[in-house]
Scaffold this motif. Structure first.
Motif, PDB file in Angstrom:
ATOM      1  N   PRO A  40      30.297  12.787 102.946  1.00 45.26           N
ATOM      2  CA  PRO A  40      29.858  12.887 101.688  1.00 45.26           C
ATOM      3  C   PRO A  40      30.035  14.055 100.857  1.00 45.26           C
ATOM      4  N   GLU A  41      30.175  14.947 101.509  1.00 45.82           N
ATOM      5  CA  GLU A  41      30.353  16.456 100.899  1.00 45.82           C
ATOM      6  C   GLU A  41      31.898  17.071 100.771  1.00 45.82           C
ATOM      7  N   HIS A  42      32.748  16.454 101.901  1.00 45.09           N
ATOM      8  CA  HIS A  42      33.932  17.038 101.872  1.00 45.09           C
ATOM      9  C   HIS A  42      35.331  16.184 101.731  1.00 45.09           C
ATOM     10  N   TYR A  43      34.826  14.776 101.835  1.00 43.21           N
ATOM     11  CA  TYR A  43      35.910  13.783 101.969  1.00 43.21           C
ATOM     12  C   TYR A  43      36.443  13.937 100.483  1.00 43.21           C
ATOM     13  N   VAL A  44      37.979  14.118 100.586  1.00 42.68           N
ATOM     14  CA  VAL A  44      38.702  13.917  99.222  1.00 42.68           C
ATOM     15  C   VAL A  44      39.700  12.571  99.456  1.00 42.68           C
ATOM     16  N   SER A  45      39.793  12.100  98.854  1.00 37.99           N
ATOM     17  CA  SER A  45      40.898  10.740  98.643  1.00 37.99           C
ATOM     18  C   SER A  45      42.189  11.244  98.589  1.00 37.99           C
ATOM     19  N   PRO A  46      43.206  10.676  99.505  1.00 41.38           N
ATOM     20  CA  PRO A  46      44.770  11.252  99.634  1.00 41.38           C
ATOM     21  C   PRO A  46      45.265  10.922  98.416  1.00 41.38           C
ATOM     22  N   LYS A  47      46.218  11.627  97.918  1.00 40.96           N
ATOM     23  CA  LYS A  47      47.108  11.733  96.832  1.00 40.96           C
ATOM     24  C   LYS A  47      48.026  10.474  97.066  1.00 40.96           C
ATOM     25  N   THR A  48      48.610  10.142  98.211  1.00 35.38           N
ATOM     26  CA  THR A  48      49.760   9.175  98.623  1.00 35.38           C
ATOM     27  C   THR A  48      49.228   8.276  99.380  1.00 35.38           C
ATOM     28  N   ASN A  49      49.583   7.069  99.351  1.00 38.93           N
ATOM     29  CA  ASN A  49      49.267   5.832 100.070  1.00 38.93           C
ATOM     30  C   ASN A  49      47.887   5.719  99.934  1.00 38.93           C
ATOM     31  N   THR A  50      47.079   5.866  99.143  1.00 39.27           N
ATOM     32  CA  THR A  50      45.592   5.863  98.895  1.00 39.27           C
ATOM     33  C   THR A  50      45.077   4.451  99.349  1.00 39.27           C
ATOM     34  N   GLY A  51      45.829   3.544  99.306  1.00 36.59           N
ATOM     35  CA  GLY A  51      45.205   1.989  99.566  1.00 36.59           C
ATOM     36  C   GLY A  51      45.175   2.000 101.038  1.00 36.59           C
ATOM     37  N   TYR A  52      45.944   2.533 101.775  1.00 36.33           N
ATOM     38  CA  TYR A  52      45.958   2.486 103.393  1.00 36.33           C
ATOM     39  C   TYR A  52      45.083   3.426 103.723  1.00 36.33           C
ATOM     40  N   TRP A  53      44.943   4.724 103.345  1.00 42.84           N
ATOM     41  CA  TRP A  53      44.126   5.703 103.859  1.00 42.84           C
ATOM     42  C   TRP A  53      42.565   5.371 103.365  1.00 42.84           C
ATOM     43  N   SER A  54      42.368   5.064 102.093  1.00 47.30           N
ATOM     44  CA  SER A  54      41.124   4.813 101.838  1.00 47.30           C
ATOM     45  C   SER A  54      40.489   3.749 102.642  1.00 47.30           C
ATOM     46  N   GLY A  55      41.287   2.455 102.893  1.00 47.35           N
ATOM     47  CA  GLY A  55      40.753   1.396 103.838  1.00 47.35           C
ATOM     48  C   GLY A  55      40.674   1.812 105.422  1.00 47.35           C
ATOM     49  N   LYS A  56      41.649   2.712 105.792  1.00 45.32           N
ATOM     50  CA  LYS A  56      41.493   3.274 106.998  1.00 45.32           C
ATOM     51  C   LYS A  56      40.195   4.132 107.203  1.00 45.32           C
TER      52      LYS A  56
END
Length: 151
Positions: free
Chosen positions: A85-101
């Protein structure tokens, strides 16, 4: 000047380029710096443990440190892969895949915690950015308490 050939990812790869694939392959799933530091500190306190072991034989998940007789499983979670919750940053590319992962990893972590607790295990989870000294002390206290010893 030589033309760069078009990159075709291997079957099942989610990497968008050869460079990203190499980077992903280099990411360690065990023996990370935070894990090694905490292990060294716990070992210095006289505790012995299994590394990257399954706490439960029928559960296809491994803990970073396992104290079988005391039934203590320790996980040192990476901030990105486990959604700190402090350090997670959503990725800039392929966000759907990585956020789901990452969301899947979080759900699996909660499921693992629940299954181990139901089997009588103490589950300790730490973020990679937490103080290794404090983590090691809490691990030692928990293991010794469950063994009926005091430090």
């Amino acid at each position: 000047m030589q033309a760069t050939p078009e990159w075709n990812p291997p079957e099942g790869s989610w990497a968008s380029s050869a460079a990203i694939r190499r980077n992903m392959q280099a990411i360690r799933s065990r023996d990370t710096k935070p894990e090694r530091l905490i292990r060294r500190l716990v070992h210095a306190q006289g505790l012995r443990y299994r590394v990257a072991a399954r706490p439960l034989a029928d559960l296809r998940r491994t803990a970073d440190l396992v104290f079988r007789p005391a039934k203590v499983a320790v996980f040192i979670d990476g901030c990105y892969w486990h959604g700190c919750p402090e350090h997670y940053v959503s990725p800039k590319t392929n966000t759907g895949y990585w956020s789901g992962k990452v969301a899947g990893n979080i759900a699996r972590d909660r499921d693992t915690d629940q299954r181990l607790a139901e089997a009588g295990w103490a589950v300790l989870r730490f973020w990679e950015h937490e103080s290794a000294d404090k983590c090691a002390l809490l691990i030692a206290n928990t293991v010794n308490d469950r063994r009926g010893k005091s430090i």
